[in-house]
Design a protein around this motif. Sequence first.
Motif, short mmCIF file in Angstrom:
data_model
loop_
_atom_site.label_atom_id
_atom_site.label_comp_id
_atom_site.label_asym_id
_atom_site.label_seq_id
_atom_site.Cartn_x
_atom_site.Cartn_y
_atom_site.Cartn_z
N PHE A 1 0.82 -1.21 0.00
CA PHE A 1 0.00 0.00 0.00
C PHE A 1 0.86 1.27 0.00
N ARG A 2 2.07 1.19 0.56
CA ARG A 2 3.00 2.32 0.45
C ARG A 2 3.33 2.57 -1.02
N ARG A 3 3.69 1.52 -1.73
CA ARG A 3 4.07 1.65 -3.13
C ARG A 3 2.89 2.09 -4.00
N GLU A 4 1.74 1.49 -3.76
CA GLU A 4 0.56 1.85 -4.55
C GLU A 4 0.22 3.32 -4.39
N LYS A 5 0.25 3.81 -3.16
CA LYS A 5 -0.09 5.22 -2.92
C LYS A 5 0.88 6.15 -3.64
N LEU A 6 2.18 5.86 -3.53
CA LEU A 6 3.18 6.67 -4.22
C LEU A 6 2.95 6.67 -5.73
N PHE A 7 2.76 5.49 -6.28
CA PHE A 7 2.60 5.35 -7.72
C PHE A 7 1.34 6.08 -8.21
N MET A 8 0.23 5.84 -7.56
CA MET A 8 -1.02 6.43 -8.03
C MET A 8 -1.03 7.94 -7.84
N ASN A 9 -0.49 8.43 -6.73
CA ASN A 9 -0.51 9.87 -6.48
C ASN A 9 0.52 10.61 -7.32
N GLU A 10 1.74 10.08 -7.38
CA GLU A 10 2.84 10.84 -7.96
C GLU A 10 3.05 10.58 -9.45
N ILE A 11 2.78 9.38 -9.90
CA ILE A 11 2.97 9.06 -11.32
C ILE A 11 1.66 9.17 -12.09
N VAL A 12 0.68 8.36 -11.70
CA VAL A 12 -0.60 8.37 -12.42
C VAL A 12 -1.29 9.72 -12.28
N GLY A 13 -1.25 10.28 -11.07
CA GLY A 13 -1.86 11.60 -10.87
C GLY A 13 -1.21 12.65 -11.75
N PHE A 14 0.12 12.62 -11.85
CA PHE A 14 0.82 13.57 -12.71
C PHE A 14 0.40 13.41 -14.17
N ILE A 15 0.33 12.18 -14.63
CA ILE A 15 -0.03 11.94 -16.03
C ILE A 15 -1.45 12.44 -16.31
N GLU A 16 -2.38 12.09 -15.45
CA GLU A 16 -3.78 12.46 -15.68
C GLU A 16 -3.98 13.98 -15.60
N ASN A 17 -3.16 14.67 -14.84
CA ASN A 17 -3.29 16.12 -14.72
C ASN A 17 -2.58 16.88 -15.84
N ASN A 18 -1.73 16.16 -16.60
CA ASN A 18 -0.93 16.85 -17.62
C ASN A 18 -1.07 16.29 -19.03
#
Length: 265
Positions: free
Chosen positions: A246-263
């Motif tokens: 869950f540590r890894r999932e949170k980092l990935f979804m917030n920092e990578i996927v979130g960045f992609i979807e916002n940009n």
Amino acid sequence: MKNKEAIIEQQKDFIQNLRKRTVDFINSIDKTEIETILLSGSVSRADFFPRIKEKGEYDGMVDLIVMRKSESKINADDIFGPDQDPPIPYHCVKVDGLWFAILFTDFIDVGMFSKFEEPRKFSVLESQILYDPNDAYKNELAKINQHVMEDLKIQLDNSLGYIHYLISDYKKDRWYRREAFIQLHENLNTAIRAGIRSLFYMNGFYSPAEDRAIYYSHSLPKLPQDYAELIPQICSQDTESEEDYFRREKLFMNEIVGFIENNKG
């Protein structure tokens, strides 16, 4: 880590010499039935960084894409002589101590390009024109680039959809109830690889092969903040740990996927 830009700066004189030797090689062959020749691979990218073998030879090859003219029946042997390293899936020849790995093919038009697997598309698009006297490939490349723009949008949407599927409660629940955290981590690893591909798509590129995608992703123009520090944290894993998943999932979804979807635009 030596990123691509550092290697390019370090190797610039070496690469310039290799390109000169490659042009000399191209000038020496019969091009009567050849339409276009491209310089591809790491020499085209200018980050060719080979190991030097005992006799001073390079443990690597210069990649070329050679396209015959329409309706020509000529083959690689006719132009370059026999393949000198048959196990490698290209036509390989050694000239003046330098190895060339040649993809010998029909002319690559937009129809053929669209059917290539993604790493081959990446390879073609990073290539440089060495020989194209009739501008046949230069003109076709405009059509290919238009196709690429449309296709990358589709690839990005599909990749993001796949990530959300892999991370969905539906997918996680079956393994969570079994306490199969190693499978949860592996599904997340698959999602991370899709996320890396998505970063390439968002930046207007196809993704290279998986054995080099993370390395080359560091050179993309648009990346999440502190990407170089973020990726090791996401990839580091304790496969038996629920908490670490869950540590890894949170980092990935917030920092990578979130960045992609916002940009992604």
